[in-house]
Design a protein around this motif. Structure first.
Motif, short mmCIF file in Angstrom:
data_model
loop_
_atom_site.label_atom_id
_atom_site.label_comp_id
_atom_site.label_asym_id
_atom_site.label_seq_id
_atom_site.Cartn_x
_atom_site.Cartn_y
_atom_site.Cartn_z
N GLY A 91 41.53 40.73 31.71
CA GLY A 91 41.46 42.04 32.35
C GLY A 91 42.19 41.99 33.68
O GLY A 91 42.60 40.92 34.15
N ARG A 92 42.33 43.13 34.30
CA ARG A 92 43.00 43.19 35.59
C ARG A 92 42.18 42.46 36.65
O ARG A 92 40.99 42.21 36.47
CB ARG A 92 43.18 44.65 36.02
CG ARG A 92 44.07 45.48 35.11
CD ARG A 92 44.18 46.90 35.65
NE ARG A 92 44.83 47.77 34.70
CZ ARG A 92 46.16 47.93 34.62
NH1 ARG A 92 46.95 47.26 35.44
NH2 ARG A 92 46.69 48.77 33.74
N ASP A 93 42.80 42.16 37.75
CA ASP A 93 42.08 41.58 38.87
C ASP A 93 40.97 42.55 39.30
O ASP A 93 41.18 43.76 39.36
CB ASP A 93 43.03 41.33 40.05
CG ASP A 93 44.10 40.30 39.70
OD1 ASP A 93 43.75 39.26 39.13
OD2 ASP A 93 45.29 40.55 39.99
N ALA A 94 39.79 42.00 39.59
CA ALA A 94 38.61 42.76 40.03
C ALA A 94 38.00 43.60 38.91
O ALA A 94 37.22 44.51 39.18
CB ALA A 94 38.94 43.65 41.23
N ALA A 95 38.32 43.29 37.66
CA ALA A 95 37.77 44.07 36.55
C ALA A 95 36.33 43.70 36.22
O ALA A 95 35.68 44.41 35.45
CB ALA A 95 38.64 43.91 35.31
N GLY A 96 35.81 42.59 36.75
CA GLY A 96 34.43 42.21 36.50
C GLY A 96 34.24 41.07 35.53
O GLY A 96 33.12 40.82 35.06
N ARG A 209 36.75 43.92 48.73
CA ARG A 209 37.03 42.50 48.96
C ARG A 209 37.72 42.28 50.31
O ARG A 209 37.44 41.30 51.01
CB ARG A 209 37.90 41.95 47.83
CG ARG A 209 37.16 41.84 46.51
CD ARG A 209 38.02 41.25 45.41
NE ARG A 209 37.26 41.09 44.16
CZ ARG A 209 37.73 40.51 43.08
NH1 ARG A 209 38.98 40.06 43.05
NH2 ARG A 209 36.98 40.39 42.01
N ILE A 210 38.61 43.16 50.67
CA ILE A 210 39.34 43.02 51.94
C ILE A 210 38.37 43.07 53.11
O ILE A 210 38.51 42.30 54.08
CB ILE A 210 40.40 44.14 52.07
CG1 ILE A 210 41.56 43.89 51.10
CG2 ILE A 210 40.91 44.24 53.51
CD1 ILE A 210 42.55 45.03 51.02
N LEU A 219 40.87 37.34 46.99
CA LEU A 219 42.15 38.04 47.03
C LEU A 219 43.28 37.07 47.34
O LEU A 219 43.32 36.48 48.41
CB LEU A 219 42.13 39.15 48.08
CG LEU A 219 41.48 40.46 47.69
CD1 LEU A 219 41.47 41.41 48.89
CD2 LEU A 219 42.20 41.11 46.52
N SER A 220 44.19 36.90 46.42
CA SER A 220 45.37 36.07 46.63
C SER A 220 46.59 36.97 46.78
O SER A 220 46.55 38.16 46.41
CB SER A 220 45.57 35.13 45.44
OG SER A 220 45.93 35.88 44.28
N LEU A 224 47.31 40.96 45.29
CA LEU A 224 47.84 42.11 46.02
C LEU A 224 49.12 42.62 45.37
O LEU A 224 49.35 43.83 45.28
CB LEU A 224 48.09 41.73 47.48
CG LEU A 224 46.84 41.28 48.25
CD1 LEU A 224 47.21 40.83 49.65
CD2 LEU A 224 45.81 42.41 48.32
N GLU A 225 49.95 41.70 44.89
CA GLU A 225 51.18 42.12 44.22
C GLU A 225 50.86 42.81 42.90
O GLU A 225 51.56 43.75 42.49
CB GLU A 225 52.08 40.91 44.00
CG GLU A 225 53.42 41.22 43.36
CD GLU A 225 54.31 42.11 44.21
OE1 GLU A 225 55.24 42.71 43.65
OE2 GLU A 225 54.07 42.22 45.44
#
Length: 310
Positions: A91-96, A209-210, A219-220, A224-225
């Motif tokens: 899944g995408r980043d931060a999708a759980g 997260r920020i 967060l890497s 972010l990209e």
């Protein structure tokens, strides 16, 4: 020699220990703090009455604990029947993905159920057969392996970020269906979950997260990209599912905007993929401790004791 507690005291202590064990889930829940206050436009999440919020929370915990009890039964059945299980979480980043993996493994034996989260390949691994470093972590009989991201990195981040060539990308799609069919033919159950969130939801979670010192490590620069390249990731995901959704190892999509519902739905679905049953355990009898009259417990030097700040 210290006196043993009486029956009532013993029951009370056991009850306290059980409550303490469930507090771990509360700690994880506190981690999922609402990030609505971090929205750049100052918007706030829609509020709901406190009593309704409490009722929803309690219903979530009751169902989670019930499902975790079933996961323990599944674990015992896998070990008893010597099954081999692989579960991929994508899944995408931060999708759980990490959140549901934590809830699945929280009550399980790490010798039976383990998590694999591989870093980027090193120079040597980049020269190997692509699946080689993943194959090293596949389960033996009686084991469940949960991949927090998997060989599908090639179809996602490697494709979008240009870490693989067009030829390597196409070879992946030629190879992965056969690779997974080989796993299934060898007796390994392969389950593949994609956690789906919206553009706005990922934006919100990244802001959380920020602004959360306890989560900034998540967060890497690559994360972010990936936010900037949302549409490219969408196209890559659609191609990946289209070309690797096979009968032997189909994709299952988890709607993950609601974190709690996503966890429960995923665990419920996972349990439903197995015709498991509760394995009878032998009755456990706690043996009496051997007490020798000449035994003297040596005192611990004071400079070795951790200070009791709490």
């Amino acid at each position: 020699m210290s006196e043993l507690p009486n029956h009532d005291e013993l029951v009370e202590r056991i009850q306290r220990d059980l409550i303490d064990s469930y507090d771990e889930e509360l700690e994880l829940e506190i981690e999922d703090r609402d990030a609505s206050g971090y929205l750049s436009d100052g918007a706030e999440a829609a509020s709901e009455p406190a009593d309704l919020r409490k009722a929803r929370r309690m219903a979530y915990f009751r169902e989670l604990f019930r499902l975790q009890g079933e996961l323990v039964k599944l674990q015992d059945w896998v070990a008893h029947t010597r099954r081999k299980v692989v579960i991929l979480f994508e899944g995408r980043d931060a999708a759980g993905k990490g959140g549901v993996i934590k809830r699945i493994t929280q009550r399980l034996n790490p010798r039976v159920c383990r998590v694999v989260a591989l870093p980027a390949p090193n120079d040597r691994e980049r020269t190997q057969w692509y699946f080689q470093r993943y194959a090293a972590h596949l389960p033996a009989a009686g084991e469940m392996v949960l991949f927090d991201r998997s060989w599908y990195n090639r179809a996602g981040v490697e494709r979008v970020m240009g870490f693989c060539s067009d030829d390597e990308y196409e070879e992946f799609f030629r190879s992965v269906p056969e690779f997974e069919r080989m796993l299934v033919r060898s007796g390994i159950v392969v389950l593949k979950y994609w956690f789906s969130i919206t553009d706005d939801e990922q934006h919100l979670r990244f802001l959380g997260r920020i602004h959360d010192p306890l989560k900034q490590w998540k967060l890497s620069p690559m994360d972010l990209e990936s936010r900037r390249r949302w549409e490219e990731y969408t196209k890559a995901k659609e191609t990946m599912i289209e070309r690797t959704h096979i009968a032997e190892a189909p994709w299952w999509v988890v709607q993950a905007v609601d974190k709690k519902a996503a966890r429960l739905n995923c665990i419920q679905h996972l349990l439903g993929q197995f015709d498991y049953h509760e394995v009878e355990r032998p009755t456990v009898v706690l043996p009496e401790r051997v007490r020798n009259p000449d035994y003297i417990r040596q005192p611990v030097p004071g400079d070795m004791i951790v200070p009791e700040f709490y």
